[in-house]
Design a protein around this motif. Structure first.
Motif, PDB file in Angstrom:
ATOM      1  N   MET A  82       0.840  -1.176   0.000  1.00 31.55           N
ATOM      2  CA  MET A  82       0.000   0.000   0.000  1.00 31.55           C
ATOM      3  C   MET A  82       0.884   1.238   0.000  1.00 31.55           C
ATOM      4  SD  MET A  82      -2.373   1.503   3.084  1.00 31.55           S
ATOM      5  CE  MET A  82      -4.009   0.995   2.694  1.00 31.55           C
ATOM      6  N   LYS A  83       0.643   2.134  -0.906  1.00 37.11           N
ATOM      7  CA  LYS A  83       1.364   3.396  -0.906  1.00 37.11           C
ATOM      8  C   LYS A  83       0.871   4.204   0.289  1.00 37.11           C
ATOM      9  CE  LYS A  83       2.321   7.510  -3.489  1.00 37.11           C
ATOM     10  NZ  LYS A  83       1.788   8.517  -4.355  1.00 37.11           N
ATOM     11  N   THR A  84       1.809   4.757   1.040  1.00 31.96           N
ATOM     12  CA  THR A  84       1.430   5.518   2.219  1.00 31.96           C
ATOM     13  C   THR A  84       1.314   6.992   1.876  1.00 31.96           C
ATOM     14  OG1 THR A  84       3.708   5.828   2.873  1.00 31.96           O
ATOM     15  CG2 THR A  84       2.565   3.890   3.750  1.00 31.96           C
ATOM     16  N   GLY A  85       0.586   7.713   2.713  1.00 28.43           N
ATOM     17  CA  GLY A  85       0.363   9.130   2.499  1.00 28.43           C
ATOM     18  C   GLY A  85       1.503  10.014   2.940  1.00 28.43           C
ATOM     19  N   TYR A  86       2.598   9.450   3.445  1.00 31.43           N
ATOM     20  CA  TYR A  86       3.689  10.279   3.937  1.00 31.43           C
ATOM     21  C   TYR A  86       4.922  10.230   3.055  1.00 31.43           C
ATOM     22  CZ  TYR A  86       5.081   5.833   6.015  1.00 31.43           C
ATOM     23  OH  TYR A  86       5.407   4.527   6.222  1.00 31.43           O
ATOM     24  N   ASP A  87       4.759   9.786   1.827  1.00 34.99           N
ATOM     25  CA  ASP A  87       5.916   9.632   0.945  1.00 34.99           C
ATOM     26  C   ASP A  87       6.703  10.923   0.755  1.00 34.99           C
ATOM     27  OD1 ASP A  87       4.087   7.287  -1.043  1.00 34.99           O
ATOM     28  OD2 ASP A  87       5.546   6.890   0.522  1.00 34.99           O
ATOM     29  N   ASN A  88       6.035  12.072   0.737  1.00 32.36           N
ATOM     30  CA  ASN A  88       6.717  13.348   0.503  1.00 32.36           C
ATOM     31  C   ASN A  88       6.782  14.208   1.757  1.00 32.36           C
ATOM     32  OD1 ASN A  88       7.138  12.840  -2.284  1.00 32.36           O
ATOM     33  ND2 ASN A  88       4.986  13.311  -2.643  1.00 32.36           N
ATOM     34  N   LEU A  89       6.602  13.612   2.922  1.00 38.08           N
ATOM     35  CA  LEU A  89       6.608  14.370   4.169  1.00 38.08           C
ATOM     36  C   LEU A  89       7.747  13.915   5.063  1.00 38.08           C
ATOM     37  CD1 LEU A  89       2.815  14.282   5.049  1.00 38.08           C
ATOM     38  CD2 LEU A  89       4.096  16.188   4.131  1.00 38.08           C
ATOM     39  N   PRO A  90       8.168  14.795   5.964  1.00 39.94           N
ATOM     40  CA  PRO A  90       9.155  14.366   6.966  1.00 39.94           C
ATOM     41  C   PRO A  90       8.432  13.542   8.037  1.00 39.94           C
ATOM     42  CG  PRO A  90       8.568  16.660   7.300  1.00 39.94           C
ATOM     43  CD  PRO A  90       7.853  16.201   6.040  1.00 39.94           C
ATOM     44  N   PHE A  91       8.040  12.310   7.668  1.00 35.33           N
ATOM     45  CA  PHE A  91       7.204  11.461   8.516  1.00 35.33           C
ATOM     46  C   PHE A  91       7.762  11.292   9.920  1.00 35.33           C
ATOM     47  CE2 PHE A  91       6.307   7.131  10.076  1.00 35.33           C
ATOM     48  CZ  PHE A  91       4.952   7.267  10.294  1.00 35.33           C
ATOM     49  N   LEU A 121      -1.419   3.469  24.020  1.00 36.18           N
ATOM     50  CA  LEU A 121      -2.034   2.927  22.805  1.00 36.18           C
ATOM     51  C   LEU A 121      -1.639   3.739  21.570  1.00 36.18           C
ATOM     52  CD1 LEU A 121      -5.488   1.856  24.237  1.00 36.18           C
ATOM     53  CD2 LEU A 121      -3.592   0.374  23.540  1.00 36.18           C
ATOM     54  N   SER A 122      -1.382   5.030  21.737  1.00 36.20           N
ATOM     55  CA  SER A 122      -0.852   5.833  20.625  1.00 36.20           C
ATOM     56  C   SER A 122       0.527   5.326  20.219  1.00 36.20           C
ATOM     57  CB  SER A 122      -0.752   7.310  21.021  1.00 36.20           C
ATOM     58  OG  SER A 122      -2.003   7.882  21.225  1.00 36.20           O
ATOM     59  N   LEU A 123       1.348   5.024  21.212  1.00 39.13           N
ATOM     60  CA  LEU A 123       2.682   4.494  20.940  1.00 39.13           C
ATOM     61  C   LEU A 123       2.613   3.121  20.279  1.00 39.13           C
ATOM     62  CD1 LEU A 123       4.367   5.642  24.259  1.00 39.13           C
ATOM     63  CD2 LEU A 123       4.889   6.517  21.966  1.00 39.13           C
ATOM     64  N   CYS A 124       1.666   2.294  20.719  1.00 36.94           N
ATOM     65  CA  CYS A 124       1.462   0.987  20.079  1.00 36.94           C
ATOM     66  C   CYS A 124       1.076   1.157  18.614  1.00 36.94           C
ATOM     67  CB  CYS A 124       0.365   0.202  20.801  1.00 36.94           C
ATOM     68  SG  CYS A 124       0.832  -0.423  22.419  1.00 36.94           S
ATOM     69  N   CYS A 154       5.042   1.772  11.796  1.00 35.55           N
ATOM     70  CA  CYS A 154       6.417   1.792  11.283  1.00 35.55           C
ATOM     71  C   CYS A 154       6.678   0.627  10.342  1.00 35.55           C
ATOM     72  CB  CYS A 154       7.421   1.765  12.438  1.00 35.55           C
ATOM     73  SG  CYS A 154       7.495   3.312  13.346  1.00 35.55           S
ATOM     74  N   GLY A 155       5.924  -0.445  10.490  1.00 36.06           N
ATOM     75  CA  GLY A 155       6.060  -1.605   9.613  1.00 36.06           C
ATOM     76  C   GLY A 155       5.005  -1.642   8.521  1.00 36.06           C
ATOM     77  N   GLY A 156       4.231  -0.563   8.372  1.00 35.91           N
ATOM     78  CA  GLY A 156       3.139  -0.524   7.410  1.00 35.91           C
ATOM     79  C   GLY A 156       1.808  -0.740   8.114  1.00 35.91           C
ATOM     80  N   TYR A 157       0.750  -0.672   7.359  1.00 41.78           N
ATOM     81  CA  TYR A 157      -0.582  -0.792   7.943  1.00 41.78           C
ATOM     82  C   TYR A 157      -0.999  -2.253   8.013  1.00 41.78           C
ATOM     83  CZ  TYR A 157      -5.535  -0.218   8.787  1.00 41.78           C
ATOM     84  OH  TYR A 157      -6.793  -0.296   9.339  1.00 41.78           O
ATOM     85  N   ASP A 158      -1.212  -2.741   9.222  1.00 41.80           N
ATOM     86  CA  ASP A 158      -1.653  -4.114   9.446  1.00 41.80           C
ATOM     87  C   ASP A 158      -2.531  -4.101  10.701  1.00 41.80           C
ATOM     88  OD1 ASP A 158      -1.996  -6.783  10.219  1.00 41.80           O
ATOM     89  OD2 ASP A 158       0.058  -7.348   9.728  1.00 41.80           O
ATOM     90  N   LEU A 159      -3.834  -4.170  10.525  1.00 45.20           N
ATOM     91  CA  LEU A 159      -4.778  -4.081  11.631  1.00 45.20           C
ATOM     92  C   LEU A 159      -4.539  -5.174  12.671  1.00 45.20           C
ATOM     93  CD1 LEU A 159      -7.073  -2.134  12.359  1.00 45.20           C
ATOM     94  CD2 LEU A 159      -8.660  -3.807  11.418  1.00 45.20           C
ATOM     95  N   ASN A 160      -4.173  -6.362  12.215  1.00 45.44           N
ATOM     96  CA  ASN A 160      -3.897  -7.449  13.153  1.00 45.44           C
ATOM     97  C   ASN A 160      -2.663  -7.148  14.006  1.00 45.44           C
ATOM     98  OD1 ASN A 160      -6.036  -9.345  12.552  1.00 45.44           O
ATOM     99  ND2 ASN A 160      -5.038  -9.595  10.565  1.00 45.44           N
ATOM    100  N   ILE A 190      -2.507  10.084  11.457  1.00 41.21           N
ATOM    101  CA  ILE A 190      -2.572  11.280  10.608  1.00 41.21           C
ATOM    102  C   ILE A 190      -1.453  11.321   9.573  1.00 41.21           C
ATOM    103  CG2 ILE A 190      -2.456  13.809  10.591  1.00 41.21           C
ATOM    104  CD1 ILE A 190      -3.932  13.675  13.339  1.00 41.21           C
ATOM    105  N   PRO A 191      -0.179  11.253   9.968  1.00 39.57           N
ATOM    106  CA  PRO A 191       0.858  11.319   8.930  1.00 39.57           C
ATOM    107  C   PRO A 191       0.830  10.108   7.999  1.00 39.57           C
ATOM    108  CG  PRO A 191       1.843  10.968  11.086  1.00 39.57           C
ATOM    109  CD  PRO A 191       0.392  11.219  11.303  1.00 39.57           C
ATOM    110  N   PHE A 192       0.387   8.973   8.515  1.00 37.96           N
ATOM    111  CA  PHE A 192       0.311   7.777   7.686  1.00 37.96           C
ATOM    112  C   PHE A 192      -0.746   7.946   6.593  1.00 37.96           C
ATOM    113  CE2 PHE A 192      -1.064   3.561   6.493  1.00 37.96           C
ATOM    114  CZ  PHE A 192       0.135   2.902   6.325  1.00 37.96           C
TER     115      PHE A 192
END
Length: 166
Positions: A1-10, A58-61, A67-73, A137-139
């Motif tokens: 999945m392309k992430t929304g932060y490709d051009n941001l200082p994520f 939970l925000s930190l979790c 950091c490893g991409g989007y994976d709901l599980n 948000i940045p993701f």
């Protein structure tokens, strides 16, 4: 999945979000159940507890998982690790767990899918997911609104599935 932060200082944006979350939470932690009148009588003068609540943990979790991409599980696994092992807690154990979040954790343990684990009854519309959703948000930045809404709905639904909470 392309992430929304490709051009941001994520990384920088995420650090600012997490630092603001933790500092704000630590400042307000000791006053979170006081009335406005009580807070006026006992104003916040600094970080007295040296800890943050489940909201920051939970925000930190969530951030850790993203950091490893989007994976709901994976997000759900990290939420379970927070509750069961003290993952991303200030003192190595979960505390200050809201009822709606606790019910969702129990449901996750029983094998309920993350997107279905959160409660959706009329009394389950608290602000728990709002308190921890900022790392998304940045993701999600730059994604189409439909995609953003899907991510927000899925991540919120892990603990709070009521439409008002989402």
């Amino acid at each position: 999945m392309k992430t929304g932060y490709d051009n941001l200082p994520f990384g920088d944006m995420m650090k600012r979000i997490l630092l603001g979350t933790a500092v704000g939470d630590a400042l307000g932690y000791t006053h979170q159940f006081l009335t406005r009148q009580q807070v006026r009588q006992q104003p916040i003068k600094g970080i007295s507890s040296g800890r943050w609540s489940d909201d920051t943990s939970l925000s930190l979790c969530l951030a850790d998982s993203l950091c490893g991409g989007y994976d709901l599980n994976d997000i759900a696994r990290k939420f379970l690790a927070w509750y069961e092992e003290g993952f991303w807690t200030p003192y190595g154990h979960a505390f200050d767990v809201g009822k709606t979040t606790l019910y969702a954790i129990v449901r996750l343990r029983r094998g309920i899918a993350p997107a279905e684990a959160g409660m959706d009854g009329p009394k389950d519309n608290g602000n728990g997911s709002l308190m921890r959703i900022a790392p998304l948000i940045p993701f999600a930045y730059g994604l189409e609104e439909k995609q953003q809404n899907r991510l927000i709905t899925e991540v919120s639904s892990i603990t709070h599935r009521h439409p008002r909470a989402i």
